[in-house]
Design an enzyme around this catalytic site. Structure first.
Site, PDB file in Angstrom:
ATOM      1  N   SER A   1       6.956   8.194  -6.906  1.00 44.98           N
ATOM      2  CA  SER A   1       7.330   7.949  -5.506  1.00 44.98           C
ATOM      3  C   SER A   1       8.770   7.501  -5.339  1.00 44.98           C
ATOM      4  O   SER A   1       9.209   7.239  -4.221  1.00 44.98           O
ATOM      5  CB  SER A   1       6.406   6.893  -4.901  1.00 44.98           C
ATOM      6  OG  SER A   1       6.518   5.664  -5.606  1.00 44.98           O
TER       7      SER A   1
ATOM      8  N   GLU B   1       1.678   2.420 -13.127  1.00 45.07           N
ATOM      9  CA  GLU B   1       2.830   2.388 -12.211  1.00 45.07           C
ATOM     10  C   GLU B   1       4.071   3.034 -12.824  1.00 45.07           C
ATOM     11  O   GLU B   1       4.795   3.758 -12.154  1.00 45.07           O
ATOM     12  CB  GLU B   1       3.158   0.944 -11.804  1.00 45.07           C
ATOM     13  CG  GLU B   1       2.162   0.315 -10.842  1.00 45.07           C
ATOM     14  CD  GLU B   1       2.318   0.797  -9.402  1.00 45.07           C
ATOM     15  OE1 GLU B   1       3.189   1.648  -9.123  1.00 45.07           O
ATOM     16  OE2 GLU B   1       1.548   0.317  -8.555  1.00 45.07           O
TER      17      GLU B   1
END
Length: 294
Positions: free
Chosen positions: A227, A208
């Site tokens: 993102s 992540e």
């Protein structure tokens, strides 16, 4: 410890069958009844899905499509500047659309030939054991809603941008996809909640929010960085520490702020050796030993 549940708006089903997504008071869409109804309907489709059925198709509005176009354009530039070569190569092969939000079936059709991963819908938070365990079968549970149009470059929770621009581009790289699969296989060996949370925290600081050195620069490979329009600009200001499974599995962190400490690999090969090695060997006993040494 891993607290990703705080990232998701709770989803409930009433006695009448109505599905409700409970947005926080600070959510950009909390006072928009149209957005709230939209979130409820998308969550209901995910809850109604059964394996083997066609994936739910969302008829995205023009406002939602415009959010995707804005974010895609901005993140495409950021990836060119800050993403690692392995991600960029996967991104080129995947070739996600920038002019419309891809349906999960579209993402799956593009992804399966590259790494074998396929997407299934999620209404919101998926229990840790189910979410991570599904990686062993190369399944990724994905939300389908999009962030509120008033804040296209910000979201307080994972939306389609995070799930697709972040994770799908990462999963299009076979070496990273193999790490997901190894994490999924590990889940089957773990019986205690403590061990599962430890694995999830290691995943958080690697898949992540992982970074690595490449040609003398710090580049990102973590889906949370890939993102996030804001965080991908800030990660080079973080304090960098070498990969350390004990630290990554026990570190305290605040998911509501940019991460001040990140764990930096020297190469993709080191990520495979250290993170992949952990996923391949982790057990309840090894995690218990880590926790006892805190």
């Amino acid at each position: 410890m891993f607290t990703e549940g705080r990232l998701y708006s709770p989803v409930t089903t009433g006695s009448d069958g109505d599905v409700t997504v409970h947005l926080s008071a600070e959510h950009p869409g909390v006072h928009d009844p149209e957005y709230r109804a939209r979130r409820n309907s998308i969550a209901a489709l995910a809850l109604a899905y059964r394996p083997g059925e066609p994936l739910p198709r969302i008829d995205y509005s023009e406002a939602e499509q415009q959010v995707w176009r804005i974010v895609s354009a901005e993140l495409t530039h950021k990836h060119a500047d800050y993403a690692c070569a392995e991600v960029l190569a996967g991104e080129q092969r995947l070739a996600l659309p920038v002019d419309h939000i891809p349906q999960l079936a579209e993402v799956t059709d593009k992804l399966v030939p590259l790494s074998g991963f396929r997407y299934v819908p999620a209404a919101g938070l998926v229990p840790l054991r189910e979410f991570f365990g599904s990686f062993a079968d190369r399944i990724f549970h994905s939300t389908q809603y999009i962030r509120h149009h008033s804040a296209p470059l910000y979201t307080p929770e994972p939306d389609a941008v995070h799930e697709i621009i972040g994770h799908a581009n990462q999963l299009a790289a076979p070496r990273f996809a193999a790490l997901y699969a190894a994490a999924g296989t590990a889940v089957a060996r773990l019986e205690t909640d403590a061990a599962l949370k430890f694995l999830a925290d290691v995943f958080w600081f690697s898949m992540e929010f992982g970074v690595l050195r490449e040609h003398g620069e710090i580049r990102c490979y973590g889906a949370g960085l890939l993102s996030s329009y804001g965080e991908i600009e800030e990660f080079r200001q973080a304090r960098l520490r070498p990969l350390d499974i004990h630290e990554m599995g026990t570190a305290a962190y605040d998911i509501t702020h940019y991460q001040p400490v990140l764990y930096c690999a020297e190469s993709v090969a080191q990520i495979e050796d250290v993170i992949g090695g952990f996923f391949s060997t982790v057990s309840d006993d090894t995690v218990a030993a880590h926790l006892a040494a805190q």
